[in-house]
Design a protein around this motif. Structure first.
Motif, PDB file in Angstrom:
ATOM      1  N   MET A   1       0.815  -1.197   0.000  1.00 47.00           N
ATOM      2  CA  MET A   1       0.000   0.000   0.000  1.00 47.00           C
ATOM      3  C   MET A   1       0.859   1.261   0.000  1.00 47.00           C
ATOM      4  N   GLY A   2       2.126   1.097   0.317  1.00 48.44           N
ATOM      5  CA  GLY A   2       3.038   2.229   0.256  1.00 48.44           C
ATOM      6  C   GLY A   2       2.588   3.395   1.120  1.00 48.44           C
ATOM      7  N   ASN A   3       2.620   4.592   0.545  1.00 44.61           N
ATOM      8  CA  ASN A   3       2.259   5.778   1.323  1.00 44.61           C
ATOM      9  C   ASN A   3       0.750   5.921   1.522  1.00 44.61           C
ATOM     10  N   ARG A   4      -0.041   4.997   0.954  1.00 43.52           N
ATOM     11  CA  ARG A   4      -1.490   5.000   1.178  1.00 43.52           C
ATOM     12  C   ARG A   4      -1.867   4.293   2.475  1.00 43.52           C
ATOM     13  N   PHE A   5      -0.901   3.556   3.087  1.00 46.27           N
ATOM     14  CA  PHE A   5      -1.171   2.797   4.316  1.00 46.27           C
ATOM     15  C   PHE A   5      -1.793   3.709   5.380  1.00 46.27           C
ATOM     16  N   GLY A   6      -2.920   3.281   5.936  1.00 47.92           N
ATOM     17  CA  GLY A   6      -3.588   4.022   7.003  1.00 47.92           C
ATOM     18  C   GLY A   6      -4.407   5.206   6.537  1.00 47.92           C
ATOM     19  N   THR A   7      -4.517   5.402   5.224  1.00 48.60           N
ATOM     20  CA  THR A   7      -5.293   6.535   4.709  1.00 48.60           C
ATOM     21  C   THR A   7      -6.606   6.042   4.111  1.00 48.60           C
ATOM     22  N   ASP A   8      -7.449   6.981   3.745  1.00 50.40           N
ATOM     23  CA  ASP A   8      -8.717   6.643   3.101  1.00 50.40           C
ATOM     24  C   ASP A   8      -8.534   6.228   1.648  1.00 50.40           C
ATOM     25  N   ASP A   9      -7.297   6.322   1.128  1.00 51.04           N
ATOM     26  CA  ASP A   9      -7.023   5.923  -0.248  1.00 51.04           C
ATOM     27  C   ASP A   9      -6.834   4.413  -0.399  1.00 51.04           C
ATOM     28  N   VAL A  10      -6.814   3.685   0.707  1.00 53.32           N
ATOM     29  CA  VAL A  10      -6.678   2.226   0.663  1.00 53.32           C
ATOM     30  C   VAL A  10      -8.010   1.636   0.208  1.00 53.32           C
ATOM     31  N   LEU A  11      -7.959   0.788  -0.807  1.00 52.48           N
ATOM     32  CA  LEU A  11      -9.169   0.197  -1.374  1.00 52.48           C
ATOM     33  C   LEU A  11      -9.758  -0.857  -0.434  1.00 52.48           C
ATOM     34  N   PRO A  12     -11.083  -1.073  -0.472  1.00 62.22           N
ATOM     35  CA  PRO A  12     -11.714  -2.068   0.403  1.00 62.22           C
ATOM     36  C   PRO A  12     -11.099  -3.462   0.301  1.00 62.22           C
ATOM     37  N   GLY A  13     -10.697  -3.868  -0.895  1.00 53.74           N
ATOM     38  CA  GLY A  13     -10.083  -5.182  -1.060  1.00 53.74           C
ATOM     39  C   GLY A  13      -8.689  -5.274  -0.476  1.00 53.74           C
ATOM     40  N   GLU A  14      -8.048  -4.133  -0.253  1.00 55.53           N
ATOM     41  CA  GLU A  14      -6.706  -4.114   0.323  1.00 55.53           C
ATOM     42  C   GLU A  14      -6.740  -4.162   1.850  1.00 55.53           C
ATOM     43  N   ALA A  15      -7.815  -3.681   2.430  1.00 53.17           N
ATOM     44  CA  ALA A  15      -7.996  -3.717   3.885  1.00 53.17           C
ATOM     45  C   ALA A  15      -9.456  -4.061   4.151  1.00 53.17           C
ATOM     46  N   PRO A  16      -9.840  -5.321   3.932  1.00 54.98           N
ATOM     47  CA  PRO A  16     -11.253  -5.696   3.966  1.00 54.98           C
ATOM     48  C   PRO A  16     -11.954  -5.449   5.296  1.00 54.98           C
ATOM     49  N   ALA A  17     -11.238  -5.418   6.397  1.00 62.71           N
ATOM     50  CA  ALA A  17     -11.903  -5.189   7.682  1.00 62.71           C
ATOM     51  C   ALA A  17     -12.481  -3.782   7.774  1.00 62.71           C
ATOM     52  N   ARG A  18     -12.049  -2.879   6.910  1.00 62.01           N
ATOM     53  CA  ARG A  18     -12.579  -1.514   6.905  1.00 62.01           C
ATOM     54  C   ARG A  18     -13.956  -1.415   6.258  1.00 62.01           C
ATOM     55  N   ASN A  19     -14.369  -2.439   5.522  1.00 60.51           N
ATOM     56  CA  ASN A  19     -15.666  -2.400   4.844  1.00 60.51           C
ATOM     57  C   ASN A  19     -16.782  -2.144   5.835  1.00 60.51           C
ATOM     58  N   ARG A  20     -17.807  -1.463   5.366  1.00 63.09           N
ATOM     59  CA  ARG A  20     -19.005  -1.237   6.174  1.00 63.09           C
ATOM     60  C   ARG A  20     -20.095  -2.242   5.787  1.00 63.09           C
ATOM     61  N   ASP A  21     -20.083  -2.672   4.539  1.00 64.20           N
ATOM     62  CA  ASP A  21     -21.086  -3.609   4.041  1.00 64.20           C
ATOM     63  C   ASP A  21     -20.375  -4.865   3.541  1.00 64.20           C
ATOM     64  N   PHE A  22     -20.654  -5.983   4.193  1.00 59.89           N
ATOM     65  CA  PHE A  22     -20.010  -7.245   3.852  1.00 59.89           C
ATOM     66  C   PHE A  22     -20.954  -8.189   3.099  1.00 59.89           C
ATOM     67  N   SER A  23     -22.136  -7.723   2.777  1.00 64.12           N
ATOM     68  CA  SER A  23     -23.154  -8.617   2.208  1.00 64.12           C
ATOM     69  C   SER A  23     -22.765  -9.184   0.846  1.00 64.12           C
ATOM     70  N   ASP A  24     -21.909  -8.510   0.113  1.00 66.76           N
ATOM     71  CA  ASP A  24     -21.514  -9.010  -1.209  1.00 66.76           C
ATOM     72  C   ASP A  24     -20.191  -9.764  -1.183  1.00 66.76           C
ATOM     73  N   MET A  25     -19.680 -10.029  -0.004  1.00 64.98           N
ATOM     74  CA  MET A  25     -18.404 -10.733   0.102  1.00 64.98           C
ATOM     75  C   MET A  25     -18.619 -12.224  -0.147  1.00 64.98           C
TER      76      MET A  25
END
Length: 90
Positions: free
Chosen positions: A1-25
């Motif tokens: 994730m480089g300099n995106r680590f810990g930011t809102d620029d990290v995609l849901p698939g890169e940090a899945p625990a951040r997802n709010r909706d898991f129904s389509d997983m």
């Protein structure tokens, strides 16, 4: 994730625990050691999936760290055997 680590620029698939909706997983098999640095994030991800009623199997294996299954020890062998069994099920 480089300099995106810990930011809102990290995609849901890169940090899945951040997802709010898991129904389509997809169904998940999640396994980690109790001493794994990513344990809490993995457990949060599993709980999100379960709350969305998506099939999920969670294993927290006591006394081991991240990548425990790369070391020659009986618990790693058992984990690999069970993981292989789960993956082979239709």
């Amino acid at each position: 994730m480089g300099n995106r680590f810990g930011t809102d620029d990290v995609l849901p698939g890169e940090a899945p625990a951040r997802n709010r909706d898991f129904s389509d997983m997809p169904p998940a098999f999640i396994e980690m050691g109790k001493l794994d640095a990513f344990r809490n994030e993995a457990v949060a991800y599993a709980l999100g999936i379960m709350k969305a009623h998506v099939p999920c199997e969670l294993h927290v294996i006591g006394g081991v760290t991240h990548i425990f299954d790369t070391f020659p020890m009986p618990i790693a062998d058992r984990a690999f055997e069970y993981r292989s069994y789960v993956i082979s099920q239709p």
